[in-house]
Design a protein around this motif. Structure first.
Motif, PDB file in Angstrom:
ATOM      1  N   ASP A 163       0.826  -1.222   0.000  1.00  0.00           N
ATOM      2  CA  ASP A 163       0.000   0.000   0.000  1.00  0.00           C
ATOM      3  C   ASP A 163       0.857   1.267   0.000  1.00  0.00           C
ATOM      4  OD1 ASP A 163      -2.561  -1.224  -0.009  1.00  0.00           O
ATOM      5  OD2 ASP A 163      -2.196  -1.841   2.056  1.00  0.00           O
ATOM      6  N   LEU A 164       1.969   1.218   0.729  1.00  0.00           N
ATOM      7  CA  LEU A 164       2.854   2.401   0.739  1.00  0.00           C
ATOM      8  C   LEU A 164       3.343   2.710  -0.671  1.00  0.00           C
ATOM      9  CD1 LEU A 164       4.996   1.642   3.939  1.00  0.00           C
ATOM     10  CD2 LEU A 164       3.368   3.543   3.646  1.00  0.00           C
ATOM     11  N   PHE A 165       3.661   1.666  -1.413  1.00  0.00           N
ATOM     12  CA  PHE A 165       4.158   1.848  -2.783  1.00  0.00           C
ATOM     13  C   PHE A 165       3.075   2.489  -3.653  1.00  0.00           C
ATOM     14  CE2 PHE A 165       4.773   0.393  -7.150  1.00  0.00           C
ATOM     15  CZ  PHE A 165       6.112   0.628  -7.362  1.00  0.00           C
ATOM     16  N   ALA A 166       1.862   1.935  -3.583  1.00  0.00           N
ATOM     17  CA  ALA A 166       0.773   2.453  -4.426  1.00  0.00           C
ATOM     18  C   ALA A 166       0.427   3.893  -4.023  1.00  0.00           C
ATOM     19  CB  ALA A 166      -0.452   1.546  -4.304  1.00  0.00           C
ATOM     20  N   ASP A 167       0.383   4.138  -2.708  1.00  0.00           N
ATOM     21  CA  ASP A 167       0.066   5.506  -2.241  1.00  0.00           C
ATOM     22  C   ASP A 167       1.113   6.506  -2.730  1.00  0.00           C
ATOM     23  OD1 ASP A 167      -2.177   4.635  -0.900  1.00  0.00           O
ATOM     24  OD2 ASP A 167      -1.196   4.507   1.062  1.00  0.00           O
ATOM     25  N   ALA A 168       2.383   6.127  -2.583  1.00  0.00           N
ATOM     26  CA  ALA A 168       3.458   7.051  -2.965  1.00  0.00           C
ATOM     27  C   ALA A 168       3.408   7.333  -4.466  1.00  0.00           C
ATOM     28  CB  ALA A 168       4.823   6.472  -2.585  1.00  0.00           C
ATOM     29  N   LEU A 169       3.120   6.312  -5.236  1.00  0.00           N
ATOM     30  CA  LEU A 169       3.075   6.513  -6.685  1.00  0.00           C
ATOM     31  C   LEU A 169       1.978   7.510  -7.053  1.00  0.00           C
ATOM     32  CD1 LEU A 169       4.216   5.808  -9.416  1.00  0.00           C
ATOM     33  CD2 LEU A 169       2.749   3.791  -9.493  1.00  0.00           C
ATOM     34  N   VAL A 170       0.814   7.354  -6.449  1.00  0.00           N
ATOM     35  CA  VAL A 170      -0.301   8.255  -6.765  1.00  0.00           C
ATOM     36  C   VAL A 170      -0.001   9.674  -6.261  1.00  0.00           C
ATOM     37  CG1 VAL A 170      -2.753   8.696  -6.332  1.00  0.00           C
ATOM     38  CG2 VAL A 170      -1.974   6.402  -6.909  1.00  0.00           C
ATOM     39  N   THR A 171       0.615   9.775  -5.099  1.00  0.00           N
ATOM     40  CA  THR A 171       1.019  11.100  -4.603  1.00  0.00           C
ATOM     41  C   THR A 171       1.954  11.773  -5.599  1.00  0.00           C
ATOM     42  OG1 THR A 171       0.833  10.373  -2.323  1.00  0.00           O
ATOM     43  CG2 THR A 171       2.180  12.326  -2.709  1.00  0.00           C
ATOM     44  N   GLU A 172       2.949  11.029  -6.042  1.00  0.00           N
ATOM     45  CA  GLU A 172       3.928  11.623  -6.955  1.00  0.00           C
ATOM     46  C   GLU A 172       3.313  11.975  -8.306  1.00  0.00           C
ATOM     47  OE1 GLU A 172       7.083  12.591  -6.290  1.00  0.00           O
ATOM     48  OE2 GLU A 172       6.441  12.150  -4.251  1.00  0.00           O
ATOM     49  N   VAL A 218      19.594  -3.369  -3.439  1.00  0.00           N
ATOM     50  CA  VAL A 218      19.088  -2.369  -4.395  1.00  0.00           C
ATOM     51  C   VAL A 218      19.825  -1.040  -4.194  1.00  0.00           C
ATOM     52  CG1 VAL A 218      17.087  -1.029  -5.156  1.00  0.00           C
ATOM     53  CG2 VAL A 218      16.805  -3.438  -4.570  1.00  0.00           C
ATOM     54  N   VAL A 219      19.924  -0.607  -2.925  1.00  0.00           N
ATOM     55  CA  VAL A 219      20.528   0.708  -2.674  1.00  0.00           C
ATOM     56  C   VAL A 219      21.992   0.720  -3.121  1.00  0.00           C
ATOM     57  CG1 VAL A 219      21.236   2.353  -0.889  1.00  0.00           C
ATOM     58  CG2 VAL A 219      18.955   1.326  -0.798  1.00  0.00           C
ATOM     59  N   LEU A 220      22.746  -0.318  -2.778  1.00  0.00           N
ATOM     60  CA  LEU A 220      24.167  -0.294  -3.136  1.00  0.00           C
ATOM     61  C   LEU A 220      24.352  -0.359  -4.653  1.00  0.00           C
ATOM     62  CD1 LEU A 220      25.773  -2.405  -0.267  1.00  0.00           C
ATOM     63  CD2 LEU A 220      25.540   0.075  -0.490  1.00  0.00           C
ATOM     64  N   GLY A 221      23.468  -1.067  -5.330  1.00  0.00           N
ATOM     65  CA  GLY A 221      23.575  -1.139  -6.785  1.00  0.00           C
ATOM     66  C   GLY A 221      23.093   0.123  -7.481  1.00  0.00           C
ATOM     67  N   ALA A 222      22.128   0.804  -6.869  1.00  0.00           N
ATOM     68  CA  ALA A 222      21.513   1.962  -7.540  1.00  0.00           C
ATOM     69  C   ALA A 222      22.144   3.289  -7.120  1.00  0.00           C
ATOM     70  CB  ALA A 222      20.010   2.002  -7.234  1.00  0.00           C
ATOM     71  N   ALA A 223      22.950   3.291  -6.053  1.00  0.00           N
ATOM     72  CA  ALA A 223      23.465   4.564  -5.506  1.00  0.00           C
ATOM     73  C   ALA A 223      24.232   5.360  -6.556  1.00  0.00           C
ATOM     74  CB  ALA A 223      24.349   4.293  -4.279  1.00  0.00           C
ATOM     75  N   ALA A 224      25.008   4.679  -7.367  1.00  0.00           N
ATOM     76  CA  ALA A 224      25.836   5.401  -8.345  1.00  0.00           C
ATOM     77  C   ALA A 224      24.992   6.175  -9.350  1.00  0.00           C
ATOM     78  CB  ALA A 224      26.737   4.417  -9.085  1.00  0.00           C
ATOM     79  N   TYR A 225      23.734   5.822  -9.460  1.00  0.00           N
ATOM     80  CA  TYR A 225      22.854   6.493 -10.430  1.00  0.00           C
ATOM     81  C   TYR A 225      21.910   7.495  -9.775  1.00  0.00           C
ATOM     82  CZ  TYR A 225      24.523   2.950 -13.624  1.00  0.00           C
ATOM     83  OH  TYR A 225      25.320   2.167 -14.409  1.00  0.00           O
ATOM     84  N   HIS A 226      22.088   7.743  -8.498  1.00  0.00           N
ATOM     85  CA  HIS A 226      21.119   8.585  -7.782  1.00  0.00           C
ATOM     86  C   HIS A 226      21.762   9.632  -6.879  1.00  0.00           C
ATOM     87  CE1 HIS A 226      18.418   5.321  -8.936  1.00  0.00           C
ATOM     88  NE2 HIS A 226      17.477   6.240  -8.856  1.00  0.00           N
ATOM     89  N   GLY A 227      21.082  10.785  -6.806  1.00  0.00           N
ATOM     90  CA  GLY A 227      21.474  11.789  -5.820  1.00  0.00           C
ATOM     91  C   GLY A 227      20.881  11.481  -4.456  1.00  0.00           C
ATOM     92  N   ARG A 228      19.738  10.827  -4.432  1.00  0.00           N
ATOM     93  CA  ARG A 228      19.067  10.525  -3.150  1.00  0.00           C
ATOM     94  C   ARG A 228      18.249   9.253  -3.325  1.00  0.00           C
ATOM     95  NH1 ARG A 228      13.964  12.119  -1.354  1.00  0.00           N
ATOM     96  NH2 ARG A 228      13.697  13.552  -3.079  1.00  0.00           N
ATOM     97  N   ILE A 229      18.269   8.388  -2.303  1.00  0.00           N
ATOM     98  CA  ILE A 229      17.440   7.177  -2.338  1.00  0.00           C
ATOM     99  C   ILE A 229      16.660   7.073  -1.030  1.00  0.00           C
ATOM    100  CG2 ILE A 229      17.396   4.656  -2.527  1.00  0.00           C
ATOM    101  CD1 ILE A 229      19.956   4.773  -4.138  1.00  0.00           C
ATOM    102  N   LEU A 230      15.356   6.949  -1.170  1.00  0.00           N
ATOM    103  CA  LEU A 230      14.472   6.801  -0.007  1.00  0.00           C
ATOM    104  C   LEU A 230      14.157   5.312   0.177  1.00  0.00           C
ATOM    105  CD1 LEU A 230      12.130   7.868   1.988  1.00  0.00           C
ATOM    106  CD2 LEU A 230      10.665   7.665  -0.021  1.00  0.00           C
ATOM    107  N   VAL A 231      14.311   4.838   1.412  1.00  0.00           N
ATOM    108  CA  VAL A 231      13.856   3.477   1.727  1.00  0.00           C
ATOM    109  C   VAL A 231      12.579   3.619   2.542  1.00  0.00           C
ATOM    110  CG1 VAL A 231      14.395   1.305   2.851  1.00  0.00           C
ATOM    111  CG2 VAL A 231      16.225   2.643   1.775  1.00  0.00           C
ATOM    112  N   LEU A 232      11.528   3.025   2.034  1.00  0.00           N
ATOM    113  CA  LEU A 232      10.219   3.197   2.666  1.00  0.00           C
ATOM    114  C   LEU A 232       9.715   1.843   3.146  1.00  0.00           C
ATOM    115  CD1 LEU A 232       8.009   5.355   3.148  1.00  0.00           C
ATOM    116  CD2 LEU A 232       7.104   4.793   0.887  1.00  0.00           C
ATOM    117  N   ASP A 233       9.353   1.792   4.416  1.00  0.00           N
ATOM    118  CA  ASP A 233       8.736   0.577   4.952  1.00  0.00           C
ATOM    119  C   ASP A 233       7.845   0.956   6.118  1.00  0.00           C
ATOM    120  OD1 ASP A 233      10.348   0.985   7.169  1.00  0.00           O
ATOM    121  OD2 ASP A 233      11.800  -0.559   6.617  1.00  0.00           O
TER     122      ASP A 233
END
Ligand code: NAP
Length: 516
Positions: A276-285, A441-456
């Motif tokens: 639900d957090l994923f779906a909510d965040a997507l609609v918010t964005e 995911v974070v360690l693999g994606a960090a090089a491509y991102h300025g900021r990474i949010l972990v949501l749980d």
């Protein structure tokens, strides 16, 4: 109807000399302002910043500049209703305006507080203790940060006329560098009003604003100056190749568009809070600022076995979105900034749809409350789905509106390959309660991102969300996102200062850095 929008130059408000570019109300289509810089003396404005602005700011220590910044924020706070009202004309709901106006005020306050607590009662910063460079203790080095003899030109995108201006003004002001703001034409009337509110809270020359184009201004910039740009990758590329940057080495920081992603973990099946957090965040964005956010989620990566369930959940939420005029009861999503922007988004959606299908919304039609759907720049939220992971469009085409694409992934290896195809983003999210998955995911994606949010489930209550840059943290991103770092706490202040290594006898170095 407003007259031609005035620019604030050399301490007074002046109108351009021609008719200018008409800017229409995003909701009604009526004329709001005309924007022109024709005939304005930009060279005199630059000279005024270099002499009057630099001298006035140079007399203030860091805590004094922090106090001025705090006063700016407080003045805006008292008159923010005026900015909400103007923002509504640009299609922004009260929630959207809060992101821009309150977000900007909050950013200024955070910078003021960081500076007050951490910067010295001085006009320069010494970064380190003496670094011994000889065995006898008579020769050492230290690093100094001092104010360049230049100006900050800030060029902003249309979507955040207040926040965008303040997040660039704050570090420049703290660094003692006078600013010339060039807002984007479609929302220049909002930025100009904010400058009207704050101008008297600042020393003379600390802020000026040019409404309209800035022909010839880059010719006046060089190695002591800082250019902070936010906007499209295409404009960033053009400005970055100007001789002011390539030959004279003006500092250039770019924040451009990016294809930000959110990743759902395989553990987050329906019924788990993270689903639900994923779906909510997507609609918010998708819906805040009608998706006109540089950080909005454009690519939603979902485990292939969950994509139908996620699509259904997101569609159910989108069905509750009410599009209409800001301020009308019940409306949850406003308009795009203008009809030209809507045309651009529709064209981008057509390209994205060729790579898959539209699963929610119709780009040509939307039910609108309290306004005319055609006169106003209204658009339905649009959810797309691209099952063919070989298609390039979802990773390349930015539809700068309420648009996002669901993309399936099989395993971590494929996920990383897909994330990398965005070629650098401002913000990413991982929504999962599996810490090992998150770590990978974070360690693999960090090089491509300025900021990474972990949501749980554990962090959601206090989380500031995917799309909200925090002034304490990096805002910017590699590659396509522009390669800059605009906000990053006090690092953003240091980025406006010149770092100089000084070498000599430690006692001599002490004398140099002493306040008297
Ligand atoms: P844009 O068309 O690139 O314009 C950005 C700014 O550049 C405007 O102020 C524009 O002025 C100015 N500009 C254009 N050509 C110029 C030139 N030759 N010399 C000097 N200035 C020039 O972008 P936009 O449509 O306003 O903004 C939307 C884009 O910005 C999206 O792609 C979005 O992703 C990106 N964005 C990024 C961030 C971030 O923080 N990374 C934040 C917000 C938006 P005029 O309006 O007068 O043309």
């Amino acid at each position: 109807m407003m007259d031609t929008l005035q620019s604030y130059l050399e301490g007074s408000w002046r109108a351009g000399r021609d008719e200018g570019v008409p800017v229409a109300d995003a909701v009604t289509g009526q004329l709001v302002a005309r924007v022109s810089s024709e005939g304005l003396d930009l060279a005199a404005a630059v000279a005024y910043a270099r002499h009057t602005g630099l001298a006035a700011l140079g007399e203030l220590t860091f805590p004094q500049r922090a106090a001025a910044l705090k006063a700016v924020a407080q003045t805006l706070q008292e008159r923010r209703q005026e900015l909400y009202d103007l923002s509504a004309r640009a299609g922004a709901t009260r929630r959207d305006a809060a992101v821009d106006v309150d977000g900007g005020i909050g950013t200024a306050l955070v910078y003021a507080s960081l500076a007050r607590k951490n910067l010295p009662d001085h006009t320069l910063i010494v970064e380190d203790d003496p670094i011994p460079l000889g065995k006898g203790g008579t020769f050492a080095g230290r690093h100094l940060l001092t104010t360049p003899r230049g100006i900050a030109l800030e060029i902003n995108a249309f979507n955040f006329p207040v926040w965008g201006m303040l997040e660039k003004l704050a570090p420049a002001l703290l660094a003692g560098v006078p600013t010339i703001v060039k807002p984007a034409t479609p929302t220049a009337y909002i930025a100009a009003h904010a400058v009207r509110i704050i101008a008297d809270a600042l020393p003379p020359g600390a802020i000026q604003l040019v409404a309209g184009r800035i022909p010839g201004l880059f010719d006046l910039l060089g190695g002591q100056d800082h250019i902070g740009f936010t906007g499209s990758a295409a404009t960033a590329a053009r400005l970055r190749s100007d001789p002011a940057v390539t030959r004279r080495s003006a500092r250039f920081n770019a924040e451009a568009d990016s294809l930000n992603c959110s990743v759902l973990g395989p553990d987050a099946i329906p019924g788990q809070p993270e689903f639900d957090l994923f779906a909510d965040a997507l609609v918010t964005e998708m819906t805040v600022k009608a998706g006109q956010k540089c950080t909005a989620i454009r690519r939603a990566f979902v485990p292939v076995q969950l994509i139908d369930a996620v699509s259904e959940a997101v569609e159910a939420r989108l069905a509750r979105v009410v599009v209409g005029a800001p301020g009308v009861p019940g409306v949850t999503m406003g308009a795009l900034v203008g009809l030209a922007q809507r045309d651009d988004v529709r064209a981008a959606v057509a390209r994205l749809a060729a790579a898959g299908s539209i699963v929610w919304g119709d780009p040509a039609k939307v039910e609108v409350v309290g306004a005319d759907a055609e006169r106003g720049a209204f658009l339905s939220p649009l959810l797309l789905r691209a099952d063919d992971t070989g298609r390039t469009e979802p990773h390349e085409v930015e539809a700068f509106g309420p648009v996002s694409t669901l993309l399936p992934y099989r395993d971590l290896e494929q996920l990383h390959e897909l994330i990398a195809r965005g070629e650098g983003s401002l913000a990413g999210s991982v929504v999962s309660h599996d810490r090992d998955f998150v770590r990978q995911v974070v360690l693999g994606a960090a090089a491509y991102h300025g900021r990474i949010l972990v949501l749980d489930r554990d962090s959601a209550g206090e989380s500031t969300g995917h799309g909200t840059p925090m002034p304490q943290l990096v805002h910017g991103g590699p590659g396509r996102a522009g390669g800059g770092e605009e906000e990053a706490g006090l690092r953003a202040v240091y980025a406006h200062l010149q770092r100089t290594a000084i070498q000599g006898h430690p006692a001599t170095l002490d004398t140099i850095i002493s306040k008297e």
